[in-house]
Design a protein around this motif. Structure first.
Motif, PDB file in Angstrom:
ATOM      1  N   CYS A   1      16.490 -21.591  39.868  1.00 55.24           N
ATOM      2  CA  CYS A   1      16.418 -21.463  38.413  1.00 55.24           C
ATOM      3  C   CYS A   1      15.212 -20.618  38.002  1.00 55.24           C
ATOM      4  CB  CYS A   1      16.318 -22.850  37.774  1.00 55.24           C
ATOM      5  SG  CYS A   1      16.021 -22.773  36.012  1.00 55.24           S
TER       6      CYS A   1
ATOM      7  N   HIS B   1      12.234 -22.739  35.675  1.00 51.23           N
ATOM      8  CA  HIS B   1      11.289 -23.793  36.058  1.00 51.23           C
ATOM      9  C   HIS B   1      10.800 -23.555  37.475  1.00 51.23           C
ATOM     10  CE1 HIS B   1      14.775 -25.958  37.960  1.00 51.23           C
ATOM     11  NE2 HIS B   1      13.831 -26.374  38.779  1.00 51.23           N
TER      12      HIS B   1
ATOM     13  N   CYS C   1      21.271 -25.174  34.724  1.00 48.00           N
ATOM     14  CA  CYS C   1      20.256 -25.626  35.670  1.00 48.00           C
ATOM     15  C   CYS C   1      20.397 -27.140  35.777  1.00 48.00           C
ATOM     16  CB  CYS C   1      18.855 -25.259  35.188  1.00 48.00           C
ATOM     17  SG  CYS C   1      17.571 -26.137  36.102  1.00 48.00           S
TER      18      CYS C   1
ATOM     19  N   CYS D   1      15.135 -28.249  34.129  1.00 44.73           N
ATOM     20  CA  CYS D   1      15.433 -27.835  32.752  1.00 44.73           C
ATOM     21  C   CYS D   1      16.642 -28.566  32.190  1.00 44.73           C
ATOM     22  CB  CYS D   1      15.742 -26.360  32.616  1.00 44.73           C
ATOM     23  SG  CYS D   1      14.941 -25.274  33.703  1.00 44.73           S
TER      24      CYS D   1
HETATM   25 ZN   LIG Z   1      15.681 -25.017  35.677  1.00 47.04          ZN
END
Ligand SMILES: [Zn+2]
Length: 642
Positions: free
Chosen positions: A34, A37, A56, A60
């Motif tokens: 992702c 993050h 995600c 997140c």
């Molecule tokens: Zn994420």
């Protein structure tokens, strides 16, 4: 086909995302790390080409379509993403209508005028003898460095009724332009005069850095008001702006946290100390819209309140009492109940931290910048903050005081949507007051009972009294509870079967769309139901691809609520069962409230329907009995025996 659909058809989501994320094919879909993050080991980011969506599944817990992806990546709003993607797709967006064109041009010219005002006030501050005391004040008393003053574009309005008016007239601006920009006020006798006189000027920009208006602070302590903003104009709307957001938005997204302080100078001082995720409202209480703006960048919001505001007993009660103070730019109202409502509706995580002693944020960072971080790190959930603030300095052995605190905190706890969180707060409150949780629960039922009784007895109640509020409270907390249950089910669709089986074992009907009172929830539940009855796609993917953009936002929010689900499936099911049963009970209670009302009405008119109502009530009480028995099964400790 709409422009949006056309863009979605033309842009391949895998291509688009691949530019940022290295994707690996897995079955029909693609996975990767992702981009939003810090990733550890497992790729939690999935792109679903069939539905043109991404998600995600890690920290997140967010997802959406190509628009959402670009918005999140660039911190853009929808129209910015639309422009970008339209260009990429080679689609010409519908040209603006002549009216839209005219409005846009008018706004542009007002912004130009305001930019020119920034230059004018800045010149006064740095280059005129009259501005010297203002500059001195900012440097010495406020400890601001020149580069900070420059960066925030601070300035000085001369102590004159026509300095600004003359200046802009000489630049060929008309009076009506100056009025529209909020720089001057109209005289009763005709003509205009400078709105801002002998004040430090703070340019206020929107989140994209465009000028909207000014905030202005006095230099002479005798002047009033201490802070004066631009009046409401087409560009300046207090409830829709956050001071400093244009400079803070990047940090807010990077740090995944926004801090809200109460004044412009506080924002500037804290930024100068290196904490650039700080913003402030416009001298008014925080609005839901402002929080919604922040939520585009982060869900985690900390209110850094000075102890007066945070501890004001009157405002803790949720009364709309503005704090009377002459020494702050704002009259903040810490409305715990309102904030909890925002928190639930926006699925935000709002916390409160209290500044030490009588210090303002700028005094804290000037004393010890690290202390600021420590204060923010120890921010507490709203309910805990209220609990501890109310308890501070009181003799908790006094039963009267215990009662008072419980009466104020229990309604707040009722508002919390998650039953796990509610239980935790109840336990915390019981510990704090050193009473049995059972006693608290009795007290809580007592509150509801009194309210209902009063309504029925027809006694005179305040305008916003129990009659309305008991139903309103049930609807509101019902909404949150519905959202919680749906969030869990979206995350674990397979639980739906188990829920239905258990309900039927207990002689209750299986879960129906009607269990959810809100249309948007019903729609999602219907899709969810379909999703477990098909095997073409992953249930969640099936649901997401069946949703419109707006509904996608809602589904996102629902998933976000259940971000930290217990890894133990049984415990999740248990919590879900309890919440669903509780929800049914609430719905019954709400219906009963209406029926009671109808009965009173029928009685007065001698209506025959009264037996029918009575039968319904009897039926309800039977169902309630079944629900109560079922709830008993999912109850492992005393706190839940209601
Ligand atoms: Zn994420």
């Amino acid at each position: 086909m709409s422009n949006i659909d056309e863009i979605k058809t033309r842009i391949d989501i895998v291509d688009l995302v691949s530019e940022t994320v290295q994707l690996r094919r897995s079955g029909k879909n693609y996975t990767g790390f992702c981009p939003f993050h810090e990733n550890t080991r497992t790729p939690a980011f999935v792109v679903f080409p069939e539905s043109g969506t991404w998600r995600c599944f890690g920290q997140c817990n967010e997802g959406g379509d190509i628009f959402k992806f670009v918005m999140k990546k660039e911190s853009w709003d929808f129209s910015e993403a639309l422009r970008f993607l339209a260009e990429r797709a080679g689609i010409e967006l519908k040209p603006p209508t002549p009216e839209e064109q005219a409005t846009a041009e008018e706004h542009d010219s007002l912004r130009e005028l305001l930019e020119s005002a920034v230059t004018f006030y800045r010149h006064n501050l740095f280059n005129t003898p009259a501005g010297a005391p203002a500059l001195e004040y900012l440097r010495k008393q406020r400890g601001l460095r020149d580069e900070t003053i420059e960066a925030f574009g601070l300035g000085y309005a001369l102590n004159s009724y026509d300095a600004a008016t003359q200046h802009f007239r000489s630049k060929n601006y008309k009076e009506e332009d100056l009025l529209a920009a909020g720089l001057v006020s109209e005289r009763d006798s005709g003509g205009v005069y400078d709105r801002f006189r002998n004040r430090v000027m703070f340019p206020i920009r929107d989140e994209r850095g465009r000028m909207t208006g000014f905030g202005a602070r006095i230099l002479n302590p005798e002047d009033v008001p201490k802070f004066l903003n631009s009046p409401q104009t087409v560009l300046f709307d207090k409830g829709h702006l956050l001071y400093g957001l244009d400079r803070a938005r990047k940090s807010i997204r990077l740090q995944d946290q926004a801090v809200i302080v109460e004044g412009y100078l506080d924002v500037i001082a804290v930024h100068q100390a290196g904490y650039t995720n700080v913003v402030s409202p416009m001298g008014t209480a925080l609005t839901e819209h402002q929080l919604y703006m922040l939520k585009r960048f982060t869900r985690r919001i900390v209110l850094a309140l000075d102890p007066d505001a945070a501890g004001d007993k009157a405002t803790l009660r949720g009364l709309q009492l503005a704090r009377q103070t002459l020494d702050r730019e704002s009259d903040p109202v810490f409305d715990a109940r309102g904030l909890l409502g925002y928190e639930a509706r926006l699925q935000a995580d709002i916390r409160v931290s209290t500044l030490p002693g009588d210090l303002d944020p700028d005094e804290v960072v000037n004393r010890d910048p690290q202390e600021w971080q420590r204060i923010i790190d120890t921010a507490r959930p709203i309910v805990v903050h209220v609990m501890e603030t109310l308890a501070a300095g009181h003799d908790l052995d006094d039963p009267k005081i215990k009662n008072e605190i419980a009466a104020q905190v229990l309604p707040l706890i009722e508002d919390v949507p998650s039953s796990i969180e509610r239980d935790t707060y109840l336990q915390q409150l019981a510990r704090l007051l050193r009473v049995d949780e059972r006693a608290l629960l009795d007290a809580r039922t007592g509150i509801v009972r009194t309210r209902t009784y009063r309504r029925r007895s027809g006694r005179q109640v305040p305008a916003d009294g129990p009659a309305k509020s008991v139903v309103a409270a049930l609807v509101q907390s019902g909404y949150n509870q519905e959202a919680h249950c749906l969030g869990v089910l979206l995350r674990r669709p397979s639980l739906l079967y188990q829920v239905d089986r258990r309900l039927q074992e207990d002689g209750l009907s299986r879960l129906l769309p009607e269990d959810f009172q809100h249309a948007d929830h019903q729609a999602i539940f219907r899709l969810l139901h379909e999703s477990v009855d098909q095997d073409m796609a992953e249930p969640l993917n099936y649901v997401l691809s069946g949703l419109s953009l707006q509904m996608m936002e809602l589904a996102d929010g629902l998933l976000a609520r259940t971000e930290n689900l217990d890894p133990v499936e049984d415990r999740v099911l248990e919590d879900l069962m309890r919440s669903l049963l509780d929800l049914r009970k609430r719905n019954l209670r709400q219906e009963d409230e209406y029926i009671k009302y109808l009965m009173e009405d029928a009685q007065e008119k001698g209506d025959i329907k009264i037996t029918q109502y009575q039968q319904t009530m009897v039926q309800h009480s039977k169902i309630r009995g079944l629900i109560d028995r079922a709830i008993g099964k999912y109850t492992s400790h005393s706190i839940n025996t209601r």
